[in-house]
Design a protein around this motif. Structure first.
Motif, PDB file in Angstrom:
ATOM      1  N   VAL A  56       4.189   0.940 -13.449  1.00 57.80           N
ATOM      2  CA  VAL A  56       3.830   2.352 -13.459  1.00 57.80           C
ATOM      3  C   VAL A  56       4.942   3.228 -14.039  1.00 57.80           C
ATOM      4  CG1 VAL A  56       3.142   4.311 -11.998  1.00 57.80           C
ATOM      5  CG2 VAL A  56       2.355   1.997 -11.436  1.00 57.80           C
ATOM      6  N   VAL A  57       6.187   2.911 -13.734  1.00 59.58           N
ATOM      7  CA  VAL A  57       7.325   3.737 -14.138  1.00 59.58           C
ATOM      8  C   VAL A  57       8.280   2.887 -14.957  1.00 59.58           C
ATOM      9  CG1 VAL A  57       9.259   5.162 -13.367  1.00 59.58           C
ATOM     10  CG2 VAL A  57       7.101   5.176 -12.079  1.00 59.58           C
ATOM     11  N   ASP A  58       8.297   3.094 -16.252  1.00 61.66           N
ATOM     12  CA  ASP A  58       9.180   2.347 -17.157  1.00 61.66           C
ATOM     13  C   ASP A  58      10.300   3.271 -17.628  1.00 61.66           C
ATOM     14  OD1 ASP A  58      10.214   0.326 -18.681  1.00 61.66           O
ATOM     15  OD2 ASP A  58       8.870   0.673 -20.380  1.00 61.66           O
ATOM     16  N   ASP A  59      11.068   3.787 -16.693  1.00 63.15           N
ATOM     17  CA  ASP A  59      12.141   4.734 -16.978  1.00 63.15           C
ATOM     18  C   ASP A  59      13.466   4.045 -16.681  1.00 63.15           C
ATOM     19  OD1 ASP A  59      14.032   6.774 -16.997  1.00 63.15           O
ATOM     20  OD2 ASP A  59      12.677   8.258 -16.122  1.00 63.15           O
TER      21      ASP A  59
ATOM     22  N   GLY B 128       0.814  -1.210   0.000  1.00 62.17           N
ATOM     23  CA  GLY B 128       0.000   0.000   0.000  1.00 62.17           C
ATOM     24  C   GLY B 128       0.845   1.256   0.000  1.00 62.17           C
ATOM     25  N   LEU B 129       1.956   1.238   0.742  1.00 60.21           N
ATOM     26  CA  LEU B 129       2.858   2.391   0.764  1.00 60.21           C
ATOM     27  C   LEU B 129       3.407   2.677  -0.633  1.00 60.21           C
ATOM     28  CD1 LEU B 129       4.334   4.417   2.756  1.00 60.21           C
ATOM     29  CD2 LEU B 129       6.237   2.780   2.701  1.00 60.21           C
ATOM     30  N   ILE B 130       3.830   1.608  -1.313  1.00 65.06           N
ATOM     31  CA  ILE B 130       4.386   1.765  -2.662  1.00 65.06           C
ATOM     32  C   ILE B 130       3.294   2.218  -3.634  1.00 65.06           C
ATOM     33  CG2 ILE B 130       5.475   0.567  -4.592  1.00 65.06           C
ATOM     34  CD1 ILE B 130       6.876  -1.225  -2.530  1.00 65.06           C
ATOM     35  N   ASP B 131       2.128   1.609  -3.569  1.00 65.71           N
ATOM     36  CA  ASP B 131       1.043   1.978  -4.484  1.00 65.71           C
ATOM     37  C   ASP B 131       0.632   3.432  -4.303  1.00 65.71           C
ATOM     38  OD1 ASP B 131       0.897  -0.485  -5.716  1.00 65.71           O
ATOM     39  OD2 ASP B 131      -0.719  -1.236  -4.431  1.00 65.71           O
ATOM     40  N   ASP B 132       0.515   3.882  -3.064  1.00 68.03           N
ATOM     41  CA  ASP B 132       0.157   5.282  -2.810  1.00 68.03           C
ATOM     42  C   ASP B 132       1.211   6.216  -3.371  1.00 68.03           C
ATOM     43  OD1 ASP B 132      -2.150   4.511  -1.522  1.00 68.03           O
ATOM     44  OD2 ASP B 132      -1.332   4.760   0.499  1.00 68.03           O
ATOM     45  N   TYR B 133       2.471   5.847  -3.189  1.00 67.72           N
ATOM     46  CA  TYR B 133       3.568   6.685  -3.702  1.00 67.72           C
ATOM     47  C   TYR B 133       3.516   6.759  -5.228  1.00 67.72           C
ATOM     48  CZ  TYR B 133       8.257   8.581  -4.405  1.00 67.72           C
ATOM     49  OH  TYR B 133       9.320   9.391  -4.785  1.00 67.72           O
ATOM     50  N   LEU B 134       3.366   5.622  -5.879  1.00 66.11           N
ATOM     51  CA  LEU B 134       3.358   5.587  -7.340  1.00 66.11           C
ATOM     52  C   LEU B 134       2.165   6.332  -7.920  1.00 66.11           C
ATOM     53  CD1 LEU B 134       4.377   1.861  -7.920  1.00 66.11           C
ATOM     54  CD2 LEU B 134       5.801   3.888  -8.334  1.00 66.11           C
ATOM     55  N   ALA B 135       1.022   6.262  -7.251  1.00 68.07           N
ATOM     56  CA  ALA B 135      -0.169   6.946  -7.761  1.00 68.07           C
ATOM     57  C   ALA B 135       0.027   8.451  -7.776  1.00 68.07           C
ATOM     58  CB  ALA B 135      -1.381   6.579  -6.910  1.00 68.07           C
ATOM     59  N   ALA B 136       0.749   8.967  -6.798  1.00 70.76           N
ATOM     60  CA  ALA B 136       0.932  10.424  -6.696  1.00 70.76           C
ATOM     61  C   ALA B 136       2.259  10.906  -7.260  1.00 70.76           C
ATOM     62  CB  ALA B 136       0.833  10.857  -5.233  1.00 70.76           C
ATOM     63  N   ASN B 137       3.231   9.984  -7.408  1.00 70.18           N
ATOM     64  CA  ASN B 137       4.591  10.406  -7.771  1.00 70.18           C
ATOM     65  C   ASN B 137       5.221   9.441  -8.774  1.00 70.18           C
ATOM     66  OD1 ASN B 137       4.837  12.472  -5.401  1.00 70.18           O
ATOM     67  ND2 ASN B 137       4.278  10.547  -4.405  1.00 70.18           N
ATOM     68  N   PRO B 138       4.648   9.292  -9.956  1.00 65.50           N
ATOM     69  CA  PRO B 138       5.229   8.391 -10.950  1.00 65.50           C
ATOM     70  C   PRO B 138       6.390   9.059 -11.692  1.00 65.50           C
ATOM     71  CG  PRO B 138       3.263   9.385 -11.852  1.00 65.50           C
ATOM     72  CD  PRO B 138       3.400   9.920 -10.448  1.00 65.50           C
ATOM     73  N   THR B 139       7.344   9.620 -10.961  1.00 70.77           N
ATOM     74  CA  THR B 139       8.412  10.424 -11.534  1.00 70.77           C
ATOM     75  C   THR B 139       9.638  10.393 -10.642  1.00 70.77           C
ATOM     76  OG1 THR B 139       9.068  12.692 -12.137  1.00 70.77           O
ATOM     77  CG2 THR B 139       7.424  12.454 -10.395  1.00 70.77           C
ATOM     78  N   ARG B 140      10.816  10.560 -11.247  1.00 72.42           N
ATOM     79  CA  ARG B 140      12.059  10.694 -10.495  1.00 72.42           C
ATOM     80  C   ARG B 140      12.167  12.074  -9.852  1.00 72.42           C
ATOM     81  NH1 ARG B 140      15.926  11.463 -13.956  1.00 72.42           N
ATOM     82  NH2 ARG B 140      17.643  10.738 -12.662  1.00 72.42           N
ATOM     83  N   ASN B 141      11.429  13.046 -10.356  1.00 70.52           N
ATOM     84  CA  ASN B 141      11.666  14.439 -10.005  1.00 70.52           C
ATOM     85  C   ASN B 141      10.959  14.834  -8.713  1.00 70.52           C
ATOM     86  OD1 ASN B 141      13.207  14.621 -12.324  1.00 70.52           O
ATOM     87  ND2 ASN B 141      11.477  15.305 -13.574  1.00 70.52           N
TER      88      ASN B 141
END
Length: 335
Positions: free
Chosen positions: A251-254, A218-231
């Motif tokens: 979510v992040v294919d960078d 859940g911690l990771i999912d919440d983070y990715l939903a709001a912050n799908p970026t390195r920046n």
């Protein structure tokens, strides 16, 4: 290998939950010097030998902690450099000429980056000594030009990777972000490029809620939903990729996001050209986070205070959380 006296303060949590001593990585972006000049300074400082990984990447070998990397921080150029090394004469002609043209055009704004291996915390003083050598050689930092968006990045190894520990680091950082941002005096060029964008307000309010207790997924999912970026000023993508690569890659294919068991703190400017500047003040500010994580009750009280502040109708308009948050800081003598 230099021998520097260790007089940097240390965090309260010195070891991981496996018993190993915690380590830290440091990344220094700079201008004013060509790649080979920076390589020469680093190799001389550590007494290492140089290995070429392409036209734009070098490794300095011989440090027991691992290789030091010196590279031009421009992914496209680095990839061309690797292909040229692998293909030999196959890249001669137009592609090589185009590469040189782009390199020349970008030289005034693309930094050279010095990347340490994971170091024992007791070796942090060596970073300041290396910065002094680079400064003497003519290195420039963020202030060297109006468009230099150069940063200093530290990567502290986390003491544990359970959801509670990681949540506490995130909460402590979010509660002190305004204070850290004021301390960092982030350069305009870096703010305009959004390399260190703040976390969305709705996400901040979610995480600092005293009742926020997700499991790791859940911690990771919440983070990715709001912050799908390195920046982000504190980039957790490398850590989460280390812990759950499939979840992150959905979510992040960078390809620039690489897995490592560390926090990635990206906020501070690189001020390598300023006399006396080094990693120490950045590290001492970071230790405020470490002490909050090690004192869960104090952190929980701070989270409640910050959540109450965010709920006020005029928070951030006529009320200043930076001033209020200072009451929660440890004195320099206590860190």
């Amino acid at each position: 290998m230099p021998t520097e006296r260790q007089d940097f303060p240390l965090p309260p949590l010195l070891r991981t939950n496996t018993g190993a001593a915690r380590r830290i990585g440091v990344e220094i972006e700079l201008g004013g010097l060509e790649l080979e000049a920076v390589v020469a300074v680093v190799a001389d400082f550590f007494g290492g030998r140089i290995a070429e990984h392409g036209r734009y990447e070098r490794a300095i070998l011989g440090d027991q902690a691992g290789p030091w990397q010196v590279e031009i921080d421009f992914a496209w150029l680095k990839e061309l450099g690797r292909r040229e090394r692998d293909a030999g004469d196959a890249l001669a002609g137009l592609e090589e000429a185009g590469e040189d043209l782009v390199r020349a055009a970008s030289a005034w704004m693309v930094p050279v980056e010095v990347v340490s291996p994971p170091l024992p915390l007791a070796r942090l003083a060596e970073i300041d000594a290396l910065i002094a050598r680079l400064r003497a050689a003519g290195a420039q930092g963020t202030g060297g030009s109006l468009i230099n968006a150069f940063g200093l990045q530290i990567n502290p190894e986390v003491p544990a990777t359970d959801a509670t520990t990681l949540r506490r680091y995130l909460q402590a950082f979010l509660c002190l972000f305004d204070w850290l941002q004021g301390r960092a005096q982030v350069d305009l060029a870096r703010r305009l490029t959004a390399f260190v964008a703040p976390f969305p307000k709705a996400y901040v309010r979610l995480v600092v809620d005293p009742d926020y207790r997700p499991d790791l997924a859940g911690l990771i999912d919440d983070y990715l939903a709001a912050n799908p970026t390195r920046n982000r000023a504190l980039d957790l993508l490398p850590l989460f990729l280390h812990l759950d690569p499939e979840r992150v890659r959905r979510v992040v294919d960078d390809p620039r996001v690489t897995a490592r068991p560390t926090l990635h703190y990206r906020l501070p400017n690189s001020e390598v050209d300023r006399p006396g500047w080094g990693v120490r003040p950045v590290w001492e500010d970071w230790l405020q986070i470490e002490h909050l994580v090690a004192e869960p009750e104090r952190l929980a009280t701070l989270c409640r205070a910050y959540a109450d502040f965010l709920d006020r109708p005029l928070s951030g308009l006529i009320e200043d959380w930076t001033t209020e948050s200072r009451a929660w800081l440890k004195s320099p003598d206590d860190i």
